[in-house]
Each structure stands twice: as structure tokens, then as C-alpha cells.
Design a protein around this motif. Structure first.
Motif, PDB file in Angstrom:
ATOM      1  N   GLN A   8      18.410  38.016 -48.636  1.00 21.19           N
ATOM      2  CA  GLN A   8      17.465  38.197 -49.732  1.00 21.19           C
ATOM      3  C   GLN A   8      16.705  39.517 -49.614  1.00 21.19           C
ATOM      4  O   GLN A   8      16.421  39.978 -48.514  1.00 21.19           O
ATOM      5  N   THR A   9      16.377  40.106 -50.777  1.00 19.89           N
ATOM      6  CA  THR A   9      15.492  41.269 -50.825  1.00 19.89           C
ATOM      7  C   THR A   9      14.438  41.023 -51.895  1.00 19.89           C
ATOM      8  O   THR A   9      14.607  40.182 -52.776  1.00 19.89           O
ATOM      9  N   ASN A  10      13.345  41.762 -51.794  1.00 22.82           N
ATOM     10  CA  ASN A  10      12.312  41.726 -52.823  1.00 22.82           C
ATOM     11  C   ASN A  10      12.548  42.878 -53.774  1.00 22.82           C
ATOM     12  O   ASN A  10      12.734  44.013 -53.356  1.00 22.82           O
ATOM     13  N   ASN A  11      12.532  42.588 -55.072  1.00 17.67           N
ATOM     14  CA  ASN A  11      12.700  43.607 -56.094  1.00 17.67           C
ATOM     15  C   ASN A  11      11.807  43.231 -57.267  1.00 17.67           C
ATOM     16  O   ASN A  11      12.033  42.220 -57.910  1.00 17.67           O
ATOM     17  N   ASN A  13       8.802  42.042 -57.316  1.00 12.72           N
ATOM     18  CA  ASN A  13       8.170  40.756 -57.024  1.00 12.72           C
ATOM     19  C   ASN A  13       9.099  39.561 -57.186  1.00 12.72           C
ATOM     20  O   ASN A  13       8.646  38.444 -57.370  1.00 12.72           O
ATOM     21  N   LYS A  14      10.416  39.785 -57.158  1.00 12.14           N
ATOM     22  CA  LYS A  14      11.389  38.701 -57.189  1.00 12.14           C
ATOM     23  C   LYS A  14      12.254  38.790 -55.938  1.00 12.14           C
ATOM     24  O   LYS A  14      12.592  39.867 -55.500  1.00 12.14           O
ATOM     25  N   ARG A  15      12.601  37.638 -55.383  1.00 15.83           N
ATOM     26  CA  ARG A  15      13.545  37.605 -54.267  1.00 15.83           C
ATOM     27  C   ARG A  15      14.934  37.492 -54.859  1.00 15.83           C
ATOM     28  O   ARG A  15      15.204  36.595 -55.639  1.00 15.83           O
TER      29      ARG A  15
END
Length: 75
Positions: A8-11, A13-15
Motif C-alpha cells: 500500500q501507498t498513500n496518494n 490521503n488515500k491508501r
């Protein structure tokens, strides 16, 4: 450790499920999966694609990643 992984990454404010590859520069995001595609969720697509990238890497056939269309649909 496997050179290609799904995590997972944060982009914005969404994972997001993200396909990563280990390169000479370290861990590099290759694809961030945002949208459902047919019946497949972003997480399912990430988990499906990562082993195929790994297999191509292991076989020496993963040389370049690009985008395009498959069956008339954008990648």
C-alpha cells in the motif's frame, strides 16, 4: 526479498494498492491501482500483476514497462 511486490501507498490521503519493483535506486512504485476493472478490485489487480512481473523478471524478459490497450481497453 522478491524484486516485485504489492503493498500500500498513500496518494492524496488515500491508501492505494501499489506494485513496486526493487531497482538500483531502491524500492520504486511502478503502478498505483485506483479503480475497479470489471469484477477486479485494485487490490486484486495488484496481487495478480505482481507475480507476472516477477515471472518476467526471473525469465529475463522484463525489460521495459509501458502503458497501452488490451482488448480495446486502456491499461
Amino acid at each position: 526479498m522478491s524484486p516485485v511486490t504489492c503493498s500500500q501507498t498513500n496518494n492524496k490521503n488515500k491508501r492505494l494498492p501499489t506494485t513496486f519493483a526493487w531497482t538500483s535506486r531502491g524500492k520504486t512504485a511502478i503502478v498505483r491501482w485506483e479503480k475497479n476493472f470489471g469484477k477486479y478490485s485494485p487490490q486484486e489487480r495488484c496481487q495478480s500483476v505482481a507475480p507476472r512481473f516477477q515471472e518476467a523478471y526471473d525469465n529475463g524478459t522484463l525489460q521495459m514497462i509501458t502503458n497501452g490497450k488490451i482488448n480495446g481497453q486502456p491499461d
